[in-house]
Design a protein around this motif. Structure first.
Motif, PDB file in Angstrom:
ATOM      1  N   ARG A  44       0.803  -1.220   0.000  1.00 36.26           N
ATOM      2  CA  ARG A  44       0.000   0.000   0.000  1.00 36.26           C
ATOM      3  C   ARG A  44       0.842   1.279   0.000  1.00 36.26           C
ATOM      4  N   PRO A  45       1.946   1.356   0.765  1.00 33.95           N
ATOM      5  CA  PRO A  45       2.723   2.604   0.780  1.00 33.95           C
ATOM      6  C   PRO A  45       3.232   3.023  -0.602  1.00 33.95           C
ATOM      7  N   PHE A  46       3.364   2.074  -1.538  1.00 32.46           N
ATOM      8  CA  PHE A  46       3.865   2.402  -2.870  1.00 32.46           C
ATOM      9  C   PHE A  46       2.747   2.837  -3.824  1.00 32.46           C
ATOM     10  N   PHE A  47       1.509   2.568  -3.458  1.00 31.93           N
ATOM     11  CA  PHE A  47       0.404   2.817  -4.382  1.00 31.93           C
ATOM     12  C   PHE A  47       0.118   4.302  -4.585  1.00 31.93           C
ATOM     13  N   GLY A  48       0.325   5.105  -3.543  1.00 32.15           N
ATOM     14  CA  GLY A  48      -0.024   6.515  -3.652  1.00 32.15           C
ATOM     15  C   GLY A  48      -1.520   6.708  -3.810  1.00 32.15           C
TER      16      GLY A  48
END
Length: 264
Positions: A84-88
């Protein structure tokens, strides 16, 4: 002495109710940090099994349904949560294939779980399966990537082994339900680049308000070596890659009918 009598017990009296097995997905592979299949950064899950056999398929090893690996839904949800932290703001989870709607029934609870977690859901499909399961899945799908192989029925049959009526009906259904859609079109020299066909495709898609974009996919042979390992003959060996002029011509034609056209 009386003979011993064996006392029989009935399993029904002591057995517990059967619990339905947890739904699983048959997966070919998983790609982290994908930037090609939908908006933003995405976790891309490639499911095993396809009901078409496209001549240019780059992943022929996904066609056979019985291959691949079984994944429990919760494990896949946890995988998405970790990324999730990479999804933006734009990213999320894309389910591709193979043909993912072959497993639509088990995808429904998966997409429900993802949406409950606030994750964007996307399905990449050839649009040949429109039944109650796939309709229910579409209720939990934020974006559809619809692969239309050809607008001409006979040419579609030559390219994929199936007619195109189901895919076109699927496109009509998406429009009627106003489901956000990106169209994907592989431009194969000599097979799907005829100007008249491109105009017909544009005319079919024009005025469908749910279509946000059309992506032209250049033809390539990156999966040709996989055919050899499967013992299959790759039938488009002599087909060249697109020239820049061919891609730009197709883009210009589609732009007459659609608000956004890109070359991937």
């Amino acid at each position: 002495m009386k003979p011993y009598k064996r006392v029989q017990t009935h399993a029904a009296c002591t057995s517990r109710p059967r619990v339905a097995p947890a739904p699983k997905l048959r997966v070919h592979s998983v790609e982290s940090l994908g930037t090609y299949d939908g908006p933003g950064i995405r976790l891309v899950i490639f499911l095993q099994g396809c009901n078409l056999k496209c001549l240019y398929c780059a992943n022929p090893d996904t066609i056979e349904f019985g291959a691949g690996y079984e994944y429990e839904l919760d494990n896949l949800v946890q995988m998405a949560q970790r990324q999730r932290p990479f999804f933006g703001k734009k990213g999320g989870v894309t389910v591709s294939g193979g043909e993912p709607l072959m497993q639509a029934r088990d995808l429904v609870p998966f997409f429900q779980k993802l949406q409950n977690e606030g994750l964007h859901t996307c399905i990449d499909t050839n649009g040949t399966i429109l039944n109650n399961n796939s309709k229910e899945l579409l209720k939990h799908t934020d974006l559809v990537l619809l692969d239309i192989k050809h607008i001409d029925n006979q040419k579609h049959l030559k390219l994929t082994g199936k007619q195109n009526d189901r895919t076109l009906a699927f496109a009509e259904y998406l429009a009627s339900e106003n489901i956000p859609t990106w169209i994907r079109y592989v431009l194969v020299p000599g097979y799907s680049d005829d100007e008249e066909d491109l105009h017909k495709m544009g005319q079919f898609l024009a005025n469908k308000g749910n279509i946000e974009k059309l992506e032209i996919q250049p033809y390539h042979k990156l999966g040709e070596h996989k055919y050899e390992s499967l013992g299959w003959k790759y039938q488009l060996t002599d087909v060249p890659s697109n020239t820049e002029a061919q891609l730009l011509k197709a883009k210009t034609i589609f732009e007459q009918y659609l608000k956004e056209v890109v070359i991937n």
